[in-house]
Every structure is written in structure tokens, then in C-alpha cells.
Design an enzyme around this catalytic site. Structure first.
Site, short mmCIF file in Angstrom:
data_model
loop_
_atom_site.label_atom_id
_atom_site.label_comp_id
_atom_site.label_asym_id
_atom_site.label_seq_id
_atom_site.Cartn_x
_atom_site.Cartn_y
_atom_site.Cartn_z
N ALA A 150 8.23 -9.16 0.66
CA ALA A 150 8.64 -7.91 0.01
C ALA A 150 8.53 -8.09 -1.49
O ALA A 150 8.41 -9.21 -1.99
CB ALA A 150 10.08 -7.54 0.38
N TYR A 182 13.92 0.17 -5.85
CA TYR A 182 13.96 -1.00 -4.97
C TYR A 182 14.88 -0.73 -3.78
O TYR A 182 14.50 -0.89 -2.62
CB TYR A 182 14.43 -2.23 -5.73
#
Length: 314
Positions: free
Chosen positions: A80, A146
Site C-alpha cells: 500500500a 489516505y
């Protein structure tokens, strides 16, 4: 790459580990190998040995080829974009959401029936929660791209929960040797290693729940083996808040000198999450009592490792 038929000789089964070369991945890999798993590292770049495969999670075709070749019994998905202040919002969604979707679709297309899939989300999805210690039932309130990308990923993953045994983890802040220096704690430690007279930080009263990366790796291992974890969202945390002031005080005691702390307004984010402290109760109920590392022990480990490395290059 060993063939799928070799799985019977692979101890506890084959794990495809995305983000294997990342900070967390290295510790998870060591934890699983020590426990008898056959771990295949999914990396960006050319494989260097028989236990590595090239994987671009933003490519559906590449994901399918990897799943058909590796045919894992388990998937631990850590890959990620994990830096909260990452500048490219589109990349956050492309990697964190669509990349995860590509992996799950590739497993289904390959006809796999995994024993467990562990997907790492983030406690940042809770945002500026004000309910004290945060349990998994706390409604998410993401305050940046995020966190929003991670929450979107969670919702997408849960669509698959009736077809695959998936556990979603929400790790709170954690640190340890090898974390990139742009993250907060390694930045602080590096200043003390250099014996810098001054450090510039943001809001000193921000409180975070810090764990040791070795505990996080052990937690992921435990959740991988626990049948009751399937379909669950699980906080991975210590339950103890620490402010930046606390960390500075610990480091001053470890390094043996006082540093001047200056607040730089440029480091204070408008969407700053002020307090983020999690409840580890569900994690403990699922995997038992994990070995805990007091934060000052973790900081000392990081400081001594960095000192050793700096002495080695002189």
C-alpha cells in the site's frame, strides 16, 4: 518457484506476502518462516531468488499470472501507499483500493480457496474520534485521502467476505528498526543519534498509540491461524497513548542529553488527528496475550541499532 504440488512439504502452507520488502513485510516474513510457513515474497522489481515474484497490484493481468503460478493457501496483503501525507491522492486510491480489488479478483479467477486472507487497513479511518479508547465499533470518520482510501478498501473487501475468509486489521501507529526516516519516530531517533541540538516538530500534544513492529508481526501471524478472525475487523494496538513530548523525554533519557524542540507550523497539518488510541481487547480475545514491548524499549532498540550502523560507516 516451487510448484503448488510441493505445498504438502511446505509445513503450514504457502503464503503470498505483498509488500514483502516493506518495513512491516520483513518482520511478518521472518515471523511466518520461523513458524513453518512457505512464504513467497511479492515484490516490485525483478525476483532475486525462487521465493520472490514480481507483482504490480495495479495490473489485473499481472495479479492473475501471479495467483495462477503461486496458488497460495494464504494471502497477507500489506502492499500500500502508507504515508499519510502522500501528495498524489489519485495514486492512493489506485493502489490502496483498486490494487486490493485486483488481488481478490485474481484469486477468484484462479479458482483458489484460500484458508485465510489478511488485509491491512489503518486506524486512521477513525479520524478525530473523541470517545476515548477506540473499539472496532467506533464509526469511521476519515479526515484525509489516505484514511479515506483505506476505508473505501475496507468496504470493497467486505463485499468478498461471503466468498473468502478475510480478516481486516486496523493497525495503529507502530515503529521499529528499519522504518523509513520520513516517519515521525525514526526522524526523532535519528536526531538523537546525530546529537542534533535542535529538532523541528509539529503539534507536540498529538497523542498516538505506538506499538512495536515485532508485536504487529506476531499479531498478523496469530490472526492468520485463528478461524474466528474470518470476517472480523481487528484493531492492532497497545491501548496506551504517547504524546510527542513523551517520546522526546524518553529519547533524552536514552541518549543522555536534552534537545531543543521547536514547533514548525509547516509540520502542523490542518486535518491532524489529535488523539488516536485503540482498544486491543478484540485482538487479545482472538490470539491471546501477545508479547508487548514498552515504547522506551523499542526506542532504545532503534537508537542502539542506528548508533551501531553509524559507527560501522565511519
Amino acid at each position: 518457484m516451487a510448484s503448488p504440488s510441493d505445498n504438502a512439504a511446505a509445513g503450514r502452507g504457502r503464503v503470498l506476502l505483498t509488500g514483502a520488502n516493506g518495513f512491516t513485510g520483513k518482520y511478518v516474513r521472518a515471523e511466518l518462516i520461523d513458524s513453518g510457513y512457505d512464504v513467497v515474497d511479492a515484490i516490485v522489481g525483478a525476483p532475486r531468488n525462487d521465493h520472490e515474484v514480481t507483482l504490480d497490484i495495479t495490473s489485473p493481468d499481472n495479479c492473475r499470472r501471479v495467483m495462477e503460478t503461486v496458488r497460495p493457501d494464504y494471502l497477507v496483503h500489506l502492499a500500500a501507499i502508507s504515508f499519510v501525507a502522500h501528495a498524489d491522492a489519485e495514486a492512493l486510491y489506485r493502489v490502496n483500493v483498486i490494487g486490493t480489488l485486483n488481488l481478490l479478483e485474481a484469486m477468484a479467477d484462479a479458482g483458489l480457496s484460500p484458508r485465510r486472507i489478511l488485509v491491512a487497513s489503518s486506524a486512521n479511518v477513525y479520524g478525530n474520534a473523541t470517545s476515548g479508547v477506540i473499539r472496532e465499533s467506533q464509526p469511521p470518520q476519515p479526515v484525509n485521502h489516505y484514511a479515506t482510501s483505506k476505508l473505501a478498501m475496507e468496504h470493497m473487501v467486505r463485499i468478498w467476505s461471503d466468498r473468502m475468509p478475510i480478516v481486516i486489521t486496523r493497525p495503529f501507529n507502530y515503529t521499529g528498526v528499519g522504518q523509513e526516516p520520513h516517519f515521525l519516530v525514526p526522524k526523532i531517533v535519528s536526531h538523537f543519534v546525530r546529537r542534533a541540538p535542535v529538532i523541528e516538530l509539529g503539534n507536540l500534544d498529538v497523542e498516538r498509540d505506538f506499538s512495536d513492529v515485532r508485536m504487529v508481526a506476531a499479531a498478523y501471524h496469530g490472526l492468520l491461524e485463528q478461524d474466528a478472525a474470518a470476517g472480523q475487523i481487528v484493531n492492532v494496538c497497545s491501548g496506551h497513548p504517547y504524546s510527542l513530548k513523551n517520546i522526546i523525554e524518553m529519547m533524552q533519557a536514552i541518549a543522555g542529553y536534552e534537545i531543543e524542540v521547536r514547533v514548525n507550523p509547516a509540520f502542523v497539518r490542518q486535518s491532524e488527528v489529535k488523539t488516536l488510541v485503540g482498544s486491543p481487547d478484540k485482538l487479545q480475545s482472538l490470539v491471546g496475550n501477545l508479547k508487548r514491548f514498552p515504547l522506551d524499549d523499542t526506542l532504545r532498540w532503534m537508537y542502539e541499532d542506528a548508533m551501531h550502523r553509524s559507527e560501522g560507516v565511519r
